[in-house]
Design an enzyme around this catalytic site. Structure first.
Site, PDB file in Angstrom:
ATOM      1  N   ARG A  94      53.294  20.159  81.232  1.00  0.00           N
ATOM      2  CA  ARG A  94      54.540  19.917  80.489  1.00  0.00           C
ATOM      3  C   ARG A  94      55.062  21.267  80.007  1.00  0.00           C
ATOM      4  O   ARG A  94      54.278  22.142  79.630  1.00  0.00           O
ATOM      5  CB  ARG A  94      54.312  18.972  79.301  1.00  0.00           C
ATOM      6  CG  ARG A  94      55.566  18.670  78.501  1.00  0.00           C
ATOM      7  CD  ARG A  94      55.419  17.428  77.617  1.00  0.00           C
ATOM      8  NE  ARG A  94      54.496  17.567  76.505  1.00  0.00           N
ATOM      9  CZ  ARG A  94      53.301  16.975  76.451  1.00  0.00           C
ATOM     10  NH1 ARG A  94      52.869  16.212  77.453  1.00  0.00           N
ATOM     11  NH2 ARG A  94      52.518  17.136  75.403  1.00  0.00           N
ATOM     12  N   ASP A 114      39.907  11.851  43.667  1.00  0.00           N
ATOM     13  CA  ASP A 114      40.884  12.816  43.179  1.00  0.00           C
ATOM     14  C   ASP A 114      41.228  13.901  44.199  1.00  0.00           C
ATOM     15  O   ASP A 114      41.823  14.919  43.847  1.00  0.00           O
ATOM     16  CB  ASP A 114      40.351  13.505  41.909  1.00  0.00           C
ATOM     17  CG  ASP A 114      40.220  12.517  40.761  1.00  0.00           C
ATOM     18  OD1 ASP A 114      41.007  11.561  40.715  1.00  0.00           O
ATOM     19  OD2 ASP A 114      39.318  12.713  39.925  1.00  0.00           O
ATOM     20  N   ASP A 139      58.903  22.650  67.952  1.00  0.00           N
ATOM     21  CA  ASP A 139      58.118  21.742  68.790  1.00  0.00           C
ATOM     22  C   ASP A 139      58.132  22.286  70.217  1.00  0.00           C
ATOM     23  O   ASP A 139      59.106  22.089  70.948  1.00  0.00           O
ATOM     24  CB  ASP A 139      58.717  20.336  68.720  1.00  0.00           C
ATOM     25  CG  ASP A 139      57.953  19.324  69.558  1.00  0.00           C
ATOM     26  OD1 ASP A 139      56.894  19.670  70.105  1.00  0.00           O
ATOM     27  OD2 ASP A 139      58.433  18.177  69.668  1.00  0.00           O
ATOM     28  N   ASP A 172      50.731  21.391  73.082  1.00  0.00           N
ATOM     29  CA  ASP A 172      51.984  20.922  72.475  1.00  0.00           C
ATOM     30  C   ASP A 172      51.831  21.153  70.978  1.00  0.00           C
ATOM     31  O   ASP A 172      51.034  20.485  70.316  1.00  0.00           O
ATOM     32  CB  ASP A 172      52.188  19.443  72.794  1.00  0.00           C
ATOM     33  CG  ASP A 172      53.535  18.905  72.303  1.00  0.00           C
ATOM     34  OD1 ASP A 172      54.108  19.471  71.353  1.00  0.00           O
ATOM     35  OD2 ASP A 172      54.005  17.900  72.868  1.00  0.00           O
ATOM     36  N   GLU A 212      58.114  22.604  77.293  1.00  0.00           N
ATOM     37  CA  GLU A 212      59.043  22.086  76.270  1.00  0.00           C
ATOM     38  C   GLU A 212      59.665  23.237  75.490  1.00  0.00           C
ATOM     39  O   GLU A 212      58.972  24.150  75.055  1.00  0.00           O
ATOM     40  CB  GLU A 212      58.289  21.169  75.312  1.00  0.00           C
ATOM     41  CG  GLU A 212      59.130  20.629  74.170  1.00  0.00           C
ATOM     42  CD  GLU A 212      58.322  19.757  73.216  1.00  0.00           C
ATOM     43  OE1 GLU A 212      58.936  19.019  72.437  1.00  0.00           O
ATOM     44  OE2 GLU A 212      57.070  19.829  73.270  1.00  0.00           O
ATOM     45  N   GLU A 239      61.652  18.453  77.556  1.00  0.00           N
ATOM     46  CA  GLU A 239      60.218  18.538  77.820  1.00  0.00           C
ATOM     47  C   GLU A 239      59.768  17.681  79.005  1.00  0.00           C
ATOM     48  O   GLU A 239      58.981  16.748  78.844  1.00  0.00           O
ATOM     49  CB  GLU A 239      59.434  18.143  76.572  1.00  0.00           C
ATOM     50  CG  GLU A 239      59.894  16.843  75.910  1.00  0.00           C
ATOM     51  CD  GLU A 239      59.111  16.526  74.646  1.00  0.00           C
ATOM     52  OE1 GLU A 239      57.870  16.465  74.721  1.00  0.00           O
ATOM     53  OE2 GLU A 239      59.748  16.362  73.597  1.00  0.00           O
ATOM     54  N   HIS A 273      57.160   9.704  79.830  1.00  0.00           N
ATOM     55  CA  HIS A 273      57.838   9.874  78.545  1.00  0.00           C
ATOM     56  C   HIS A 273      59.278  10.336  78.745  1.00  0.00           C
ATOM     57  O   HIS A 273      59.698  10.721  79.838  1.00  0.00           O
ATOM     58  CB  HIS A 273      57.088  10.861  77.649  1.00  0.00           C
ATOM     59  CG  HIS A 273      56.918  12.230  78.237  1.00  0.00           C
ATOM     60  ND1 HIS A 273      57.947  13.137  78.362  1.00  0.00           N
ATOM     61  CD2 HIS A 273      55.807  12.856  78.737  1.00  0.00           C
ATOM     62  CE1 HIS A 273      57.511  14.262  78.900  1.00  0.00           C
ATOM     63  NE2 HIS A 273      56.206  14.115  79.143  1.00  0.00           N
ATOM     64  N   HIS A 311      49.439  11.940  74.321  1.00  0.00           N
ATOM     65  CA  HIS A 311      49.232  12.292  72.920  1.00  0.00           C
ATOM     66  C   HIS A 311      47.748  12.525  72.639  1.00  0.00           C
ATOM     67  O   HIS A 311      47.206  12.028  71.653  1.00  0.00           O
ATOM     68  CB  HIS A 311      49.793  11.204  71.996  1.00  0.00           C
ATOM     69  CG  HIS A 311      51.281  11.250  71.857  1.00  0.00           C
ATOM     70  ND1 HIS A 311      52.023  10.232  71.300  1.00  0.00           N
ATOM     71  CD2 HIS A 311      52.175  12.202  72.204  1.00  0.00           C
ATOM     72  CE1 HIS A 311      53.309  10.547  71.316  1.00  0.00           C
ATOM     73  NE2 HIS A 311      53.424  11.744  71.861  1.00  0.00           N
ATOM     74  N   TYR A 323      52.293  14.456  85.535  1.00  0.00           N
ATOM     75  CA  TYR A 323      50.929  14.073  85.161  1.00  0.00           C
ATOM     76  C   TYR A 323      50.331  13.279  86.313  1.00  0.00           C
ATOM     77  O   TYR A 323      50.841  12.218  86.682  1.00  0.00           O
ATOM     78  CB  TYR A 323      50.939  13.224  83.890  1.00  0.00           C
ATOM     79  CG  TYR A 323      51.765  13.833  82.768  1.00  0.00           C
ATOM     80  CD1 TYR A 323      51.218  14.750  81.886  1.00  0.00           C
ATOM     81  CD2 TYR A 323      53.111  13.507  82.621  1.00  0.00           C
ATOM     82  CE1 TYR A 323      51.968  15.322  80.873  1.00  0.00           C
ATOM     83  CE2 TYR A 323      53.881  14.067  81.614  1.00  0.00           C
ATOM     84  CZ  TYR A 323      53.303  14.970  80.754  1.00  0.00           C
ATOM     85  OH  TYR A 323      54.073  15.533  79.753  1.00  0.00           O
ATOM     86  N   HIS A 329      60.120  14.314  65.252  1.00  0.00           N
ATOM     87  CA  HIS A 329      60.951  13.302  65.904  1.00  0.00           C
ATOM     88  C   HIS A 329      62.007  12.927  64.863  1.00  0.00           C
ATOM     89  O   HIS A 329      61.870  11.973  64.120  1.00  0.00           O
ATOM     90  CB  HIS A 329      60.118  12.100  66.336  1.00  0.00           C
ATOM     91  CG  HIS A 329      59.273  12.396  67.537  1.00  0.00           C
ATOM     92  ND1 HIS A 329      58.738  11.425  68.344  1.00  0.00           N
ATOM     93  CD2 HIS A 329      58.879  13.566  68.103  1.00  0.00           C
ATOM     94  CE1 HIS A 329      58.047  11.969  69.335  1.00  0.00           C
ATOM     95  NE2 HIS A 329      58.114  13.275  69.193  1.00  0.00           N
ATOM     96  N   HIS A 376      63.889  14.652  72.410  1.00  0.00           N
ATOM     97  CA  HIS A 376      64.214  13.941  71.174  1.00  0.00           C
ATOM     98  C   HIS A 376      64.957  14.886  70.243  1.00  0.00           C
ATOM     99  O   HIS A 376      65.008  16.104  70.463  1.00  0.00           O
ATOM    100  CB  HIS A 376      62.933  13.415  70.499  1.00  0.00           C
ATOM    101  CG  HIS A 376      61.886  14.472  70.272  1.00  0.00           C
ATOM    102  ND1 HIS A 376      61.941  15.375  69.223  1.00  0.00           N
ATOM    103  CD2 HIS A 376      60.768  14.791  70.973  1.00  0.00           C
ATOM    104  CE1 HIS A 376      60.895  16.187  69.274  1.00  0.00           C
ATOM    105  NE2 HIS A 376      60.163  15.868  70.332  1.00  0.00           N
TER     106      HIS A 376
END
Length: 501
Positions: free
Chosen positions: A467, A103, A335, A324, A469, A445, A414, A307, A449, A425, A418
């Site tokens: 990064r 529950d 974002d 991020d 963004e 962004e 990447h 990620h 790396y 996204h 977006h």
């Protein structure tokens, strides 16, 4: 419009009319006051959040109605000239509650297409929109099917709006309990034929409604065809109204302020989880409901995991931290990504890579106009990154243009950004090849790396991941950076870190 079936169906119900209003009566110095309880914030119960005439904070009944009108107009336009099509029926189920065990529920988040057209926040509900082929002005009839009032469940889960509350909240034309959904759709099928059924049956949002009721409607074959409404929904959602822009600006402002406080909280040997908790706290205390997604809080070389959300390591002196994160405010997400030195000062190699990334980002932001698509911005980002990395000696100057682009993609695997909106996204069916339009919001962004085991790169750069963004509103003129208040220049960041208590 012919066959306003909800009125006919109402007359067939065993219980005519809406459920009784549920009130709490308070007595204070002999004065009796009654107020309606709803299953979500309302102007009557949360005047600090919602103004009279709004369904959700900042979004009025009129705007929700206009969204439905635009959806109908798009459908009618799609089938213009198809004489055999007489009507259109749209079905948007809500999300259902998910449980982590027995529950114990997970925090509920509403299905965004359902929310966009109704503003109703309760689980296990469904929006049904009826229109005919002549509705070029978007005329329609809207119905909500909602959970019935149930005192035993409300004792545990909180109040439900019920059928009368759903109408009071949203301004839809009629409301029924979800137990009446099957009968209503049977009645509609009896009254109509050659209609277009707009329902995303390929990815059902509500499994119980789908398997128990909606699959049968699809088998009845009174409809002319079944169409997925998602692409039309996303085309509408991609273009933000002034009210939506205001909410997204506030969401970005909250995230920006939270980032600054999180930077100040940073110290060598801080745990990534503590920075996560600090960001979450600072967003919530400013009014956000929750973080918009599990944040990336990556110290040192872990920033090279795009990620990375494990967020359980200690960040040592001399390392950068890449965060991020964003928040969700009244259904709209921010974002952002910022990278800063946990010690308070960038090293020389960190500065060089950081400024290279920042120059690329600023150049890409300037290109956020209706002359470019996201894919075209991505190509421009790779060209700019290749130039910066060549200047630093990370890419050999003698490399061919094609090799430089390949290597730029290696060091930034990447996309440049977006669409952003109710989902992080957002509007996933929108092509990145489409030209940007005014009132769209996107992210920009770029990153660099460099793995610590990449021996093609000079040692001083290895293990660094960066990064930056921001959230960008496309306008008729210059792009507007909604997250501009979040510091990203090296001098600004080091100034914030120097001011730590």
């Amino acid at each position: 419009m012919r066959n306003i079936s909800s009125k006919s169906f109402l007359s067939l119900r065993h219980i005519v009319g809406c459920c009784k209003v549920s009130c709490i009566t308070l007595s204070h110095w002999g004065i009796t006051t009654s107020f309606r309880r709803f299953g979500q914030p309302a102007s009557q119960t949360h005047p600090h959040l919602i103004a009279e005439g709004e369904v959700t904070p900042g979004i009025t009944r009129a705007e929700y109605h206009q969204r439905r009108c635009k959806l109908v107009q798009a459908a009618v336009k799609t089938f213009r000239g198809v004489k055999s099509v007489k009507d259109h029926l749209f079905i948007f189920p809500s999300s259902t509650t998910s449980y982590m065990t027995n529950d114990i529920p997970y925090p509920f988040r509403q299905n965004t297409d359902f929310l966009y057209f109704s503003g109703f926040l309760e689980p296990d509900s469904l929006l049904l929109i009826e229109a005919n082929h002549k509705s070029v002005d978007g005329a329609h009839v809207s119905h909500l099917f909602v959970p019935r009032r149930d005192p035993s469940r409300e004792l545990w889960d909180g109040p439900r709006s019920g059928t009368d509350g759903a109408i009071k909240l949203t301004g839809v034309d009629a409301s029924f309990t979800t137990g009446e959904l099957g009968k209503y759709l049977q009645y509609y099928n009896h009254q109509h034929k050659d209609y277009v059924l707009w329902y995303n049956h390929g990815r059902p949002v509500h499994a119980d409604f789908h398997h128990r009721i909606l699959e049968q409607v699809m088998k009845d074959q009174k409809h002319k065809c079944v169409e997925n409404p998602t692409m039309n929904c996303h085309k509408l959602r991609a273009l933000k109204s002034p009210a939506e822009v205001q909410l997204m600006q506030r969401s970005a402002d909250i995230a920006s302020e939270a980032f600054m406080e999180t930077m100040k909280f940073s110290r060598p040997m801080v745990n990534e989880a503590h920075l996560w908790a600090k960001m979450d706290f600072e967003c919530r205390i400013r009014g956000a409901e929750f973080l918009a997604y599990p944040p990336v809080v990556a110290g040192g070389t872990r920033a090279n995991i795009i990620h990375y959300i494990t967020n359980n390591q200690v960040i040592v002196d001399g390392d950068l931290v890449l965060m991020d994160a964003g928040c969700e405010l009244h259904g709209y997400a921010s974002d952002l990504t910022r990278t800063w030195p946990v010690s308070g000062k960038f090293t020389k190699p960190q500065k060089e890579l950081y400024n290279a990334t920042l120059r690329v980002q600023e150049a890409c932001i300037k290109l956020c106009t209706n002359q470019y698509s996201l894919d075209e911005l991505f190509h421009e980002m790779l060209l700019l990154l290749a130039e910066e990395l060549t200047h630093l000696g990370i890419i050999a100057a003698e490399s061919s243009p094609e090799e430089k682009l390949q290597l730029a993609r290696k060091f930034c695997p990447h996309h440049v950004g977006h669409y952003l909106g109710m989902d992080v996204h957002d509007t996933s069916t929108m092509s990145r090849k489409a030209k940007l339009k005014p009132n769209m919001v996107i992210t920009i962004e770029p990153g660099i790396y460099i793995r610590e085991d990449d021996f093609t790169v000079s040692p001083e750069y290895r293990g660094i991941g960066i990064r930056v963004e921001d959230n960008i509103l496309i306008t008729d003129s210059a792009p507007l950076n909604l997250s501009a208040s979040c510091p990203k220049e090296i001098e600004e960041i080091e100034g914030i870190m120097a001011a730590r208590a």
